[in-house]
Design an enzyme around this catalytic site. Structure first.
Site, PDB file in Angstrom:
ATOM      1  N   HIS A 158      40.045  29.989  37.170  1.00  0.00           N
ATOM      2  CA  HIS A 158      41.157  30.088  36.224  1.00  0.00           C
ATOM      3  C   HIS A 158      42.324  29.269  36.732  1.00  0.00           C
ATOM      4  CE1 HIS A 158      41.388  33.383  39.139  1.00  0.00           C
ATOM      5  NE2 HIS A 158      42.717  33.279  39.071  1.00  0.00           N
ATOM      6  N   HIS A 197      46.523  29.110  36.432  1.00  0.00           N
ATOM      7  CA  HIS A 197      47.767  29.783  36.038  1.00  0.00           C
ATOM      8  C   HIS A 197      48.693  28.721  35.447  1.00  0.00           C
ATOM      9  CE1 HIS A 197      47.209  33.455  38.722  1.00  0.00           C
ATOM     10  NE2 HIS A 197      46.342  32.619  39.260  1.00  0.00           N
ATOM     11  N   GLU A 248      41.799  36.045  43.722  1.00  0.00           N
ATOM     12  CA  GLU A 248      41.429  37.461  43.542  1.00  0.00           C
ATOM     13  C   GLU A 248      40.252  37.633  42.586  1.00  0.00           C
ATOM     14  OE1 GLU A 248      44.856  39.569  42.116  1.00  0.00           O
ATOM     15  OE2 GLU A 248      46.069  38.965  43.839  1.00  0.00           O
TER      16      GLU A 248
END
Ligand code: 5GP
Length: 122
Positions: free
Chosen positions: A104, A106, A99
């Protein structure tokens, strides 16, 4: 894909919008996900401008890659989830449902995370 400096994580890195910060060093910033999927759900972003895991793997320096992954280890230790276990995950592109176009990872933990992938069909 060209890096969009107006993406939400770029704004968080520039402190233009707030975040619940859990860790920061020369290579990475980590903050709690706004929509957590587990008791521990932390997002770790590199300081450099990389669109995705593919961009980061291809174009980040060895020092950036090493610093980033060492930060992930440190964040997991600080979050006290090493013994109980955790999962790290990076979504890339359309099929990965990425998105936010700033690379990044998680970090999920704090409960049994179940099987790896839920899918409607193979
Ligand atoms: P992706 O699908 O790109 O791997 O995941 C993006 C993640 O960013 C989602 O889990 C979403 O909840 C989180 N997120 C989106 N906007 C914000 C925000 O403004 N602040 C924080 N802390 N997390 C965000």
């Amino acid at each position: 894909m060209t890096y969009d400096p107006e993406n939400v994580f770029a704004k968080i890195l520039r402190s233009e919008i707030p975040c619940d910060r859990v860790y920061e060093d020369d290579w990475a910033l980590a903050f709690k996900d706004i929509n957590p999927q587990a008791p521990v759900h932390i997002l770790v972003v590199p300081k450099g401008e990389y669109v995705s895991s593919d961009d980061f793997a291809a174009n980040a320096s060895d020092a950036e890659i090493a610093g980033f992954f060492r930060a992930i280890g440190e964040i997991a230790r600080l979050s006290d989830i090493v013994n109980s276990g955790y999962r790290i995950l990076a979504n890339h592109g359309r099929d990965g449902h990425q998105e936010v176009p700033h690379f990044h990872i998680h970090i999920f933990g704090g409960r049994d995370l179940g099987g790896m992938i839920k899918r409607a069909s193979t």
